[in-house]
Motif scaffolding. Structure first.
Motif, short mmCIF file in Angstrom:
data_model
loop_
_atom_site.label_atom_id
_atom_site.label_comp_id
_atom_site.label_asym_id
_atom_site.label_seq_id
_atom_site.Cartn_x
_atom_site.Cartn_y
_atom_site.Cartn_z
N ILE A 208 0.86 -1.19 0.00
CA ILE A 208 0.00 0.00 0.00
C ILE A 208 0.90 1.24 0.00
O ILE A 208 1.75 1.39 0.89
N TYR A 209 0.71 2.08 -1.00
CA TYR A 209 1.48 3.32 -1.12
C TYR A 209 0.60 4.46 -0.60
O TYR A 209 -0.54 4.61 -1.05
N LEU A 210 1.13 5.26 0.32
CA LEU A 210 0.27 6.30 0.88
C LEU A 210 1.07 7.49 1.41
O LEU A 210 2.30 7.43 1.53
N SER A 211 0.31 8.51 1.73
CA SER A 211 0.89 9.67 2.41
C SER A 211 -0.07 10.08 3.53
O SER A 211 -1.24 10.38 3.26
N SER A 212 0.43 10.07 4.75
CA SER A 212 -0.42 10.51 5.87
C SER A 212 -0.62 12.01 5.82
O SER A 212 -1.57 12.53 6.38
N LYS A 213 0.29 12.70 5.13
CA LYS A 213 0.21 14.15 5.06
C LYS A 213 -0.89 14.61 4.10
O LYS A 213 -1.69 15.47 4.43
N THR A 214 -0.93 13.99 2.90
CA THR A 214 -1.95 14.41 1.91
C THR A 214 -3.21 13.55 1.99
O THR A 214 -4.24 13.94 1.45
N GLY A 215 -3.09 12.39 2.59
CA GLY A 215 -4.25 11.48 2.65
C GLY A 215 -4.31 10.53 1.47
O GLY A 215 -5.17 9.64 1.42
N SER A 216 -3.39 10.65 0.50
CA SER A 216 -3.44 9.72 -0.64
C SER A 216 -3.15 8.30 -0.15
O SER A 216 -2.27 8.10 0.69
N GLY A 217 -3.90 7.35 -0.67
CA GLY A 217 -3.70 5.94 -0.30
C GLY A 217 -4.38 5.53 1.01
O GLY A 217 -4.46 4.34 1.30
N LEU A 218 -4.88 6.49 1.77
CA LEU A 218 -5.49 6.10 3.05
C LEU A 218 -6.74 5.23 2.88
O LEU A 218 -6.96 4.33 3.70
N PRO A 219 -7.57 5.46 1.84
CA PRO A 219 -8.73 4.57 1.69
C PRO A 219 -8.34 3.10 1.53
O PRO A 219 -9.01 2.21 2.06
N ALA A 220 -7.25 2.83 0.82
CA ALA A 220 -6.81 1.44 0.65
C ALA A 220 -6.38 0.86 2.00
O ALA A 220 -6.67 -0.29 2.34
N TRP A 221 -5.69 1.67 2.79
CA TRP A 221 -5.22 1.24 4.10
C TRP A 221 -6.40 0.98 5.05
O TRP A 221 -6.46 -0.06 5.71
N THR A 222 -7.36 1.91 5.10
CA THR A 222 -8.48 1.72 6.03
C THR A 222 -9.36 0.55 5.57
O THR A 222 -9.89 -0.19 6.40
N ALA A 223 -9.47 0.37 4.25
CA ALA A 223 -10.25 -0.78 3.75
C ALA A 223 -9.58 -2.08 4.18
O ALA A 223 -10.25 -3.04 4.57
N TRP A 224 -8.26 -2.10 4.11
CA TRP A 224 -7.56 -3.32 4.54
C TRP A 224 -7.76 -3.56 6.05
O TRP A 224 -8.02 -4.69 6.47
N LEU A 225 -7.68 -2.48 6.84
CA LEU A 225 -7.90 -2.64 8.29
C LEU A 225 -9.30 -3.21 8.55
O LEU A 225 -9.45 -4.14 9.35
N GLN A 226 -10.30 -2.65 7.87
CA GLN A 226 -11.67 -3.12 8.08
C GLN A 226 -11.81 -4.58 7.67
O GLN A 226 -12.51 -5.35 8.34
N SER A 227 -11.12 -4.95 6.61
CA SER A 227 -11.23 -6.34 6.13
C SER A 227 -10.66 -7.33 7.14
O SER A 227 -11.06 -8.50 7.17
N GLN A 228 -9.78 -6.88 8.00
CA GLN A 228 -9.19 -7.78 9.00
C GLN A 228 -10.22 -8.19 10.05
O GLN A 228 -10.17 -9.28 10.58
N VAL A 229 -11.15 -7.28 10.31
CA VAL A 229 -12.19 -7.57 11.29
C VAL A 229 -13.40 -8.22 10.62
O VAL A 229 -13.96 -9.19 11.11
N ASN A 230 -13.76 -7.70 9.44
CA ASN A 230 -14.97 -8.19 8.78
C ASN A 230 -14.72 -9.42 7.91
O ASN A 230 -15.64 -9.97 7.34
N GLN A 231 -13.44 -9.81 7.81
CA GLN A 231 -13.05 -10.97 6.99
C GLN A 231 -13.48 -10.80 5.54
O GLN A 231 -13.73 -11.78 4.84
N ALA A 232 -13.62 -9.54 5.11
CA ALA A 232 -14.05 -9.31 3.73
C ALA A 232 -12.84 -9.36 2.79
O ALA A 232 -11.72 -9.09 3.21
N GLU A 233 -13.12 -9.75 1.58
CA GLU A 233 -12.07 -9.69 0.56
C GLU A 233 -11.84 -8.22 0.21
O GLU A 233 -12.80 -7.44 0.13
N VAL A 234 -10.60 -7.81 0.04
CA VAL A 234 -10.36 -6.43 -0.34
C VAL A 234 -9.36 -6.43 -1.50
O VAL A 234 -8.38 -7.16 -1.49
N SER A 235 -9.69 -5.66 -2.54
CA SER A 235 -8.72 -5.58 -3.64
C SER A 235 -8.05 -4.22 -3.60
O SER A 235 -8.72 -3.18 -3.58
#
Ligand SMILES: Nc1nc2c(ncn2[C@@H]2O[C@H](COP(=O)(O)OP(=O)(O)O)[C@@H](O)[C@H]2O)c(=O)[nH]1
Ligand SMILES: [Mg+2]
Length: 236
Positions: A208-235
């Motif tokens: 996952i490529y991201l920047s905490s400063k600009t927020g780019s890539g954060l949706p992919a990161w948060t989706a992955w975090l959510q998938s860890q709890v919800n056991q959902a597939e994430v692309s």
């Protein structure tokens, strides 16, 4: 052998006693990590272990991203540092429960300390325990804490050669976060060299490529975090 943690270092000397200590420290680590794994399983908690050099942006990522999913997941954080409560204070400002563990000279968090912190009353209903390990690209990757997933993080400012130089650590990662992408115009980080090296070491890792400063890539990161709890597939 690292005298702090007993992490495996191959010695050129044939010092049998050193090898024995190494083996016994490792099996002790594994025993404690297994206890954590069992406890996390019994309490339905997913534990993520974030590993990266000092300054790579681990705390900044948690500050920027956890508030985005705090309404949907019950999250708590453990911060590991040799000294100070600086990182715990930063996370506390987001309203997310956090505890700081100071390791003194210890180069990684110990399983028993993580478990003691996880048993804190305030953590009793959490879905996700995020552990920011002591800043270090070596020992935390070898000392398991009973985590479900290892996240290895590096920033583009550190250079694209880190997978080649720390192969064991990158090989152990489930997710590799490349941070500070906003700095790409100012550094010589070769994304192709980096991703080719990672592919050789660990083709299964999600990057996952991201920047905490600009927020780019954060949706992919948060989706992955959510998938860890919800056991959902994430692309990603
Ligand atoms: N430009 C830029 N700086 C960042 C980013 N993330 C963190 N930093 C800076 O990097 C430094 C170290 O960040 P910190 O989160 O404390 O790193 P940690 O030691 O890995 O927890 C701080 O000065 C942050 O402001 C980013 O995405 N872009
Ligand atoms: Mg930090």
């Amino acid at each position: 052998m690292c005298t702090q943690c007993g992490c495996a270092t191959e010695s050129n000397q044939s010092a049998v006693s050193v090898i024995d200590i190494d083996v016994s420290l490792h099996s002790l680590n594994e025993k404690h990590a297994e206890e954590n794994r069992r406890w996390f399983g019994e309490h339905n908690i997913k534990c993520l272990n974030i590993i990266g050099s000092p300054g790579t942006g681990k705390t900044s990522l948690l500050e920027a991203s956890l508030p985005l999913i705090a309404n949907e997941l019950s999250i708590a954080v453990i911060e590991g540092d040799l000294a100070s409560e600086i990182d715990a204070s930063r996370i506390a400002k987001t309203g997310i429960p956090v505890q700081q563990i100071n390791t003194g000279l210890g180069c990684h968090l110990e399983s028993q300390d993580v478990l003691a912190a996880a048993k804190n009353q305030e953590y009793s209903d959490i879905d996700l325990l995020i552990v920011e390990n002591v800043g270090n690209l070596v020992c935390p990757a070898q000392a398991e804490i009973g985590e479900d997933k290892k996240i290895v993080m590096l920033s583009v400012a550190e250079g694209d050669d880190k997978p080649a130089k720390y192969p064991e650590t990158f090989a152990a990662a489930d997710v590799i976060v490349v941070s500070k992408m906003d700095l790409m115009p100012y550094v010589d980080f070769d994304l192709t060299r980096f991703s080719d090296d990672v592919a050789r070491l660990n083709a299964a890792a999600t990057i996952i490529y991201l920047s905490s400063k600009t927020g780019s890539g954060l949706p992919a990161w948060t989706a992955w975090l959510q998938s860890q709890v919800n056991q959902a597939e994430v692309s990603i």
